[in-house]
Design an enzyme around this catalytic site. Structure first.
Site, PDB file in Angstrom:
ATOM      1  N   THR A 166      30.814  34.472  14.636  1.00 17.52           N
ATOM      2  CA  THR A 166      30.022  35.238  13.684  1.00 17.52           C
ATOM      3  C   THR A 166      29.178  36.327  14.322  1.00 17.52           C
ATOM      4  O   THR A 166      28.578  36.107  15.366  1.00 17.52           O
ATOM      5  CB  THR A 166      29.062  34.222  13.041  1.00 17.52           C
ATOM      6  OG1 THR A 166      29.833  33.226  12.444  1.00 17.52           O
ATOM      7  CG2 THR A 166      28.126  34.853  12.063  1.00 17.52           C
ATOM      8  N   ARG A 194      35.421  26.993   1.752  1.00 11.83           N
ATOM      9  CA  ARG A 194      34.239  26.560   2.510  1.00 11.83           C
ATOM     10  C   ARG A 194      33.328  27.762   2.818  1.00 11.83           C
ATOM     11  O   ARG A 194      33.790  28.793   3.287  1.00 11.83           O
ATOM     12  CB  ARG A 194      34.695  25.908   3.818  1.00 11.83           C
ATOM     13  CG  ARG A 194      33.555  25.499   4.757  1.00 11.83           C
ATOM     14  CD  ARG A 194      33.270  26.550   5.791  1.00 11.83           C
ATOM     15  NE  ARG A 194      32.315  26.104   6.815  1.00 11.83           N
ATOM     16  CZ  ARG A 194      31.764  26.900   7.722  1.00 11.83           C
ATOM     17  NH1 ARG A 194      32.055  28.172   7.751  1.00 11.83           N
ATOM     18  NH2 ARG A 194      30.912  26.434   8.606  1.00 11.83           N
ATOM     19  N   GLY A 196      29.947  28.747   5.086  1.00  7.12           N
ATOM     20  CA  GLY A 196      29.022  28.272   6.119  1.00  7.12           C
ATOM     21  C   GLY A 196      27.621  28.755   5.817  1.00  7.12           C
ATOM     22  O   GLY A 196      27.270  29.050   4.673  1.00  7.12           O
ATOM     23  N   ASP A 197      26.809  28.865   6.865  1.00  6.20           N
ATOM     24  CA  ASP A 197      25.433  29.320   6.686  1.00  6.20           C
ATOM     25  C   ASP A 197      25.330  30.834   6.514  1.00  6.20           C
ATOM     26  O   ASP A 197      24.331  31.334   5.993  1.00  6.20           O
ATOM     27  CB  ASP A 197      24.585  28.895   7.893  1.00  6.20           C
ATOM     28  CG  ASP A 197      25.141  29.430   9.217  1.00  6.20           C
ATOM     29  OD1 ASP A 197      26.377  29.615   9.334  1.00  6.20           O
ATOM     30  OD2 ASP A 197      24.336  29.663  10.139  1.00  6.20           O
ATOM     31  N   GLY A 218      26.825  29.565  14.955  1.00  5.54           N
ATOM     32  CA  GLY A 218      27.131  28.201  15.367  1.00  5.54           C
ATOM     33  C   GLY A 218      27.574  27.373  14.186  1.00  5.54           C
ATOM     34  O   GLY A 218      28.108  27.900  13.209  1.00  5.54           O
ATOM     35  N   GLY A 220      27.580  26.129  10.995  1.00  2.28           N
ATOM     36  CA  GLY A 220      26.838  26.526   9.810  1.00  2.28           C
ATOM     37  C   GLY A 220      26.382  25.368   8.953  1.00  2.28           C
ATOM     38  O   GLY A 220      25.325  25.442   8.307  1.00  2.28           O
TER      39      GLY A 220
HETATM   40  N1  ASP Z   1      27.949  29.975  11.508  1.00  2.00           N
HETATM   41  C1  ASP Z   1      29.326  30.292  11.243  1.00  2.00           C
HETATM   42  C2  ASP Z   1      29.835  29.396  10.153  1.00  2.00           C
HETATM   43  O1  ASP Z   1      29.471  28.229  10.127  1.00  2.00           O
HETATM   44  C3  ASP Z   1      30.243  30.154  12.412  1.00  2.00           C
HETATM   45  C4  ASP Z   1      29.830  30.716  13.742  1.00  2.00           C
HETATM   46  O2  ASP Z   1      28.725  31.232  13.893  1.00  2.00           O
HETATM   47  O3  ASP Z   1      30.604  30.636  14.704  1.00  2.00           O
HETATM   48  O4  ASP Z   1      30.657  29.848   9.389  1.00  2.00           O
END
Ligand code: ASP
Length: 307
Positions: A166, A194, A196-197, A218, A220
């Site tokens: 991300t 899905r 994520g955050d 990271g 999420g």
């Molecule tokens: N935070 C992102 C998600 O969960 C993934 C990432 O940052 O690598 O979609």
């Protein structure tokens, strides 16, 4: 004083973001102009075109943008046929009485705004997905595809490029106004639909000019459950320093005692324009890009690492 920070993946866009501020532009423009080149770079497999697809082989993109004066925000989730989700998110913020649009509704709105359409699944990403799937399914299951339960496969979904995941951007323009943005294709081979955050205001991103701007990368799911970006801003409001506020949010993540499958990295800039980043968990080399007024070129900075 202007400042832009972004994570490693944002390196291909930080010069554009910095140029906006150097020319006296807006933090929101620095965010959008910084993120668009990352979305366009097909070698970055966790953002925009070239991102790894979901379990059905479809690239689903998520993004959000927020500004810290009136706390206006816009976000999109599971966008498939548009190239720049960050620009759609900005238009959600500016043109709709809503914050978050997903799927078909987000695509319809993007079309109304004449956003650029395109195919986000590259041949490289399709092959990676096919190989990943073939390694996990029997011939019988492959023959029945996609008429089988995807849930067991989702247990195994992982981001093969997690150190360059991300992208997040934080910016403060001259005068102190701040903005933040996030864009992602999410975890590789995720369950369809899905989120994520990254498109969740308060989880992956939060800004308040009075205290600071925060964004996460990271796993999420962890940042959603702990409300991580909002938590950091709240801890700043309660009087903690920048580093202490981020550590308090890491403490919240640790308290969940979850299976640590990955990492969460928090990036923050306080209202005085001080940057800080900390990674918690399995992150091999946490660093972030920073540019401030007067710097010739952006600089790669070390983040703190809590194993
Ligand atoms: N935070 C992102 C998600 O969960 C993934 C990432 O940052 O690598 O979609």
């Amino acid at each position: 004083m202007g400042i832009v920070i972004c994570n490693r993946a944002g390196g291909v866009g930080i010069a554009q973001g910095a140029r906006v501020l150097e020319e006296g532009g807006l933090a929101l423009d620095a965010i959008e102009q910084g993120i668009r080149p990352v979305e366009a770079d097909v070698t970055i497999h966790s953002v925009g075109r070239g991102g790894w697809p979901n379990l059905l082989g479809q690239v689903e993109l998520d993004a959000c943008i927020m500004e810290g004066r009136a706390l206006r925000a816009g976000a999109v989730g599971a966008v498939r046929s548009f190239l720049h989700p960050i620009s759609i998110a900005r238009r959600v913020m500016e043109r709709l009485p809503h914050v978050l649009l997903v799927g078909d509704g987000a695509e319809r709105f993007a079309r109304e705004c004449a956003m650029e359409e395109g195919e986000n699944l590259t041949a490289e990403a399709r092959e990676a997905w096919q190989a990943w799937r073939a390694a996990r399914l029997s011939e019988d299951e492959l023959a029945r595809w996609p008429d089988l339960s995807l849930a067991p496969l989702a247990q195994d979904a992982a981001d093969p490029q997690r150190t360059h995941g991300t992208t997040i951007f934080l910016a403060q323009e001259a005068g102190g106004h701040m903005a933040a943005g996030v864009s992602t294709s999410g975890w590789a081979f995720k369950y369809p639909g899905r989120l994520g955050d990254s498109p969740i205001i308060g989880a992956g991103c939060y800004v308040d000019d009075r205290y600071g701007a925060v964004a996460c990368v990271g796993q999420g799911e962890l940042a959603i459950r702990a409300g991580t970006a909002r938590a950091v801003v709240l801890y700043l409001k309660m009087g903690l320093g920048l580093r202490a506020a981020c550590h308090e949010a890491i403490d919240d993540l640790q308290a969940m005692r979850d299976d640590l499958r990955s990492f969460v990295m928090i990036h923050a800039v306080n209202a005085r324009g001080m940057p800080y980043a900390v990674a918690w968990g399995d992150h091999p080399n946490p660093r972030y890009w920073m540019w401030q007024d007067g710097m010739g070129a952006p600089e790669l900075c070390e983040a703190e690492h809590i194993a």
